[in-house]
Design a protein around this motif. Structure first.
Motif, PDB file in Angstrom:
ATOM      1  N   MET A   1      19.816  -8.405 -13.456  1.00 16.05           N
ATOM      2  CA  MET A   1      20.300  -7.036 -13.661  1.00 16.05           C
ATOM      3  C   MET A   1      19.113  -6.072 -13.699  1.00 16.05           C
ATOM      4  N   TRP A   2      19.231  -4.999 -12.925  1.00 21.51           N
ATOM      5  CA  TRP A   2      18.184  -3.997 -12.864  1.00 21.51           C
ATOM      6  C   TRP A   2      18.677  -2.617 -13.299  1.00 21.51           C
ATOM      7  N   ILE A   3      19.902  -2.289 -12.912  1.00 18.72           N
ATOM      8  CA  ILE A   3      20.407  -0.950 -13.183  1.00 18.72           C
ATOM      9  C   ILE A   3      20.861  -0.800 -14.632  1.00 18.72           C
ATOM     10  N   LEU A   4      21.534  -1.846 -15.145  1.00 21.07           N
ATOM     11  CA  LEU A   4      22.072  -1.744 -16.511  1.00 21.07           C
ATOM     12  C   LEU A   4      20.994  -1.547 -17.569  1.00 21.07           C
ATOM     13  N   PRO A   5      19.853  -2.233 -17.518  1.00 15.45           N
ATOM     14  CA  PRO A   5      18.797  -1.922 -18.507  1.00 15.45           C
ATOM     15  C   PRO A   5      18.308  -0.487 -18.417  1.00 15.45           C
ATOM     16  N   LEU A   6      18.220   0.048 -17.191  1.00 12.63           N
ATOM     17  CA  LEU A   6      17.816   1.446 -17.049  1.00 12.63           C
ATOM     18  C   LEU A   6      18.840   2.383 -17.665  1.00 12.63           C
ATOM     19  N   VAL A   7      20.128   2.039 -17.473  1.00 14.57           N
ATOM     20  CA  VAL A   7      21.190   2.834 -18.101  1.00 14.57           C
ATOM     21  C   VAL A   7      21.089   2.761 -19.618  1.00 14.57           C
ATOM     22  N   GLY A   8      20.745   1.578 -20.133  1.00 11.38           N
ATOM     23  CA  GLY A   8      20.580   1.419 -21.582  1.00 11.38           C
ATOM     24  C   GLY A   8      19.440   2.253 -22.121  1.00 11.38           C
ATOM     25  N   TYR A   9      18.292   2.264 -21.408  1.00 10.32           N
ATOM     26  CA  TYR A   9      17.164   3.100 -21.839  1.00 10.32           C
ATOM     27  C   TYR A   9      17.526   4.583 -21.785  1.00 10.32           C
ATOM     28  N   LEU A  10      18.212   4.983 -20.712  1.00 12.57           N
ATOM     29  CA  LEU A  10      18.602   6.384 -20.582  1.00 12.57           C
ATOM     30  C   LEU A  10      19.567   6.791 -21.688  1.00 12.57           C
ATOM     31  N   GLY A  11      20.536   5.925 -21.987  1.00 13.20           N
ATOM     32  CA  GLY A  11      21.476   6.221 -23.071  1.00 13.20           C
ATOM     33  C   GLY A  11      20.797   6.305 -24.422  1.00 13.20           C
ATOM     34  N   SER A  12      19.793   5.446 -24.657  1.00 11.22           N
ATOM     35  CA  SER A  12      19.057   5.509 -25.927  1.00 11.22           C
ATOM     36  C   SER A  12      18.303   6.820 -26.064  1.00 11.22           C
ATOM     37  N   ILE A  13      17.695   7.277 -24.965  1.00 11.65           N
ATOM     38  CA  ILE A  13      16.954   8.544 -25.012  1.00 11.65           C
ATOM     39  C   ILE A  13      17.902   9.714 -25.267  1.00 11.65           C
ATOM     40  N   VAL A  14      19.038   9.727 -24.562  1.00  8.15           N
ATOM     41  CA  VAL A  14      20.006  10.813 -24.754  1.00  8.15           C
ATOM     42  C   VAL A  14      20.569  10.783 -26.169  1.00  8.15           C
ATOM     43  N   GLY A  15      20.893   9.588 -26.667  1.00  7.18           N
ATOM     44  CA  GLY A  15      21.403   9.479 -28.033  1.00  7.18           C
ATOM     45  C   GLY A  15      20.394   9.931 -29.064  1.00  7.18           C
ATOM     46  N   PHE A  16      19.124   9.597 -28.858  1.00  5.56           N
ATOM     47  CA  PHE A  16      18.073  10.052 -29.782  1.00  5.56           C
ATOM     48  C   PHE A  16      17.946  11.569 -29.761  1.00  5.56           C
ATOM     49  N   CYS A  17      18.056  12.172 -28.575  1.00  3.20           N
ATOM     50  CA  CYS A  17      17.976  13.634 -28.485  1.00  3.20           C
ATOM     51  C   CYS A  17      19.142  14.289 -29.220  1.00  3.20           C
ATOM     52  N   PHE A  18      20.352  13.757 -29.032  1.00  6.60           N
ATOM     53  CA  PHE A  18      21.505  14.317 -29.728  1.00  6.60           C
ATOM     54  C   PHE A  18      21.390  14.126 -31.241  1.00  6.60           C
ATOM     55  N   LEU A  19      20.887  12.978 -31.676  1.00  3.70           N
ATOM     56  CA  LEU A  19      20.710  12.742 -33.106  1.00  3.70           C
ATOM     57  C   LEU A  19      19.690  13.701 -33.694  1.00  3.70           C
ATOM     58  N   THR A  20      18.594  13.950 -32.969  1.00  5.95           N
ATOM     59  CA  THR A  20      17.587  14.896 -33.438  1.00  5.95           C
ATOM     60  C   THR A  20      18.154  16.301 -33.553  1.00  5.95           C
ATOM     61  N   LEU A  21      18.928  16.721 -32.547  1.00  6.16           N
ATOM     62  CA  LEU A  21      19.547  18.046 -32.595  1.00  6.16           C
ATOM     63  C   LEU A  21      20.542  18.153 -33.747  1.00  6.16           C
ATOM     64  N   ALA A  22      21.290  17.076 -34.002  1.00  8.01           N
ATOM     65  CA  ALA A  22      22.259  17.100 -35.102  1.00  8.01           C
ATOM     66  C   ALA A  22      21.557  17.223 -36.448  1.00  8.01           C
ATOM     67  N   ILE A  23      20.460  16.489 -36.638  1.00 11.15           N
ATOM     68  CA  ILE A  23      19.707  16.574 -37.894  1.00 11.15           C
ATOM     69  C   ILE A  23      19.105  17.964 -38.073  1.00 11.15           C
ATOM     70  N   ALA A  24      18.545  18.517 -36.994  1.00 17.33           N
ATOM     71  CA  ALA A  24      17.956  19.851 -37.075  1.00 17.33           C
ATOM     72  C   ALA A  24      19.016  20.907 -37.396  1.00 17.33           C
ATOM     73  N   SER A  25      20.180  20.791 -36.774  1.00 16.89           N
ATOM     74  CA  SER A  25      21.263  21.743 -37.050  1.00 16.89           C
ATOM     75  C   SER A  25      21.752  21.626 -38.486  1.00 16.89           C
TER      76      SER A  25
END
Length: 223
Positions: free
Chosen positions: A1-25
């Motif tokens: 598998m090559w694409i699914l790990p990349l999707v996992g990394y991308l989802g982790s980055i997006v989730g971290f960004c949303f979590l940071t924005l939620a904490i800041a808000s």
């Protein structure tokens, strides 16, 4: 598998960004709420400090928590209580404020070492690999203790306290012409800004400056 790990990394980055924005808000909203209801916030924080001190005493007496660490926690909350004397303003060079910052880290370290050693001893005393020690606290209990008895009051003080750069003028000082005609803006500046709001504003301004240097705002400048 090559694409699914990349999707996992991308989802982790997006989730971290949303979590940071939620904490800041959340920090920004809580700081605004405390600025509007300063008296209620001071009463709530004072009662919260006394409640946690009583809770630590009960844990020491009933659950046999170590006396020295409990005494350190109670003394730390007494120091936190000293920051309430000029609430919500605080000097960043105030010895009580600096001592509070040191005590937060010290309490976290000593209690982490305590629970780690307790868990290590419990597993060493097992007679079989398949045994489960029953006298060690669970992860939920340890995390709840850290959240309530160690980090709750310092976090609440961080959200509630305001840096004393914009404190009210003294009795002998005369208001400037800009503050007289400024209206709501001068009143807001005299009231001071919460440390959480100042942190969020500085981060947002830094992101804006990076965006301007990168050319993201060129279309707005042309307009």
């Amino acid at each position: 598998m090559w694409i699914l790990p990349l999707v996992g990394y991308l989802g982790s980055i997006v989730g971290f960004c949303f979590l940071t924005l939620a904490i800041a808000s959340g920090l920004y909203y809580l700081s605004e709420l405390v600025e509007e209801h300063t008296v209620i916030a001071k009463r709530f924080l004072t009662k919260l400090i006394y409640t946690i001190m009583v809770l630590q005493l009960l844990l020491c007496v009933v659950d046999r928590f170590p006396f020295l660490l409990t005494a350190l926690g109670i003394v730390s909350h007494i120091v936190y209580l000293g920051n309430m004397r000029r609430f919500p303003f605080v000097k960043l060079t105030d010895p009580l404020f600096l001592a509070s910052c040191v005590l937060v880290l010290l309490n976290h370290y000593v209690w982490f070492k305590h629970f780690s050693r307790h868990q290590e001893r419990a597993y060493q005393n097992m007679s079989s690999y398949y045994d489960t020690p029953s006298d060690i606290p669970t992860f939920t209990e340890i995390a709840s203790y850290f959240g309530l008895c160690i980090w709750l009051v310092p976090f609440a003080l961080f959200v509630s306290l305001s840096a004393s750069d914009n404190v009210l003028p003294t009795m002998g000082s005369e208001p400037s012409s800009s503050s007289v005609g400024g209206g709501d803006s001068s009143k807001k500046s005299r009231r001071g800004q919460g440390m959480a709001k100042a942190l969020v504003d500085s981060v947002l301004s830094g992101i804006g400056e990076i965006g301007a240097m990168s050319g993201w705002n060129r279309s707005e400048d042309r307009l």
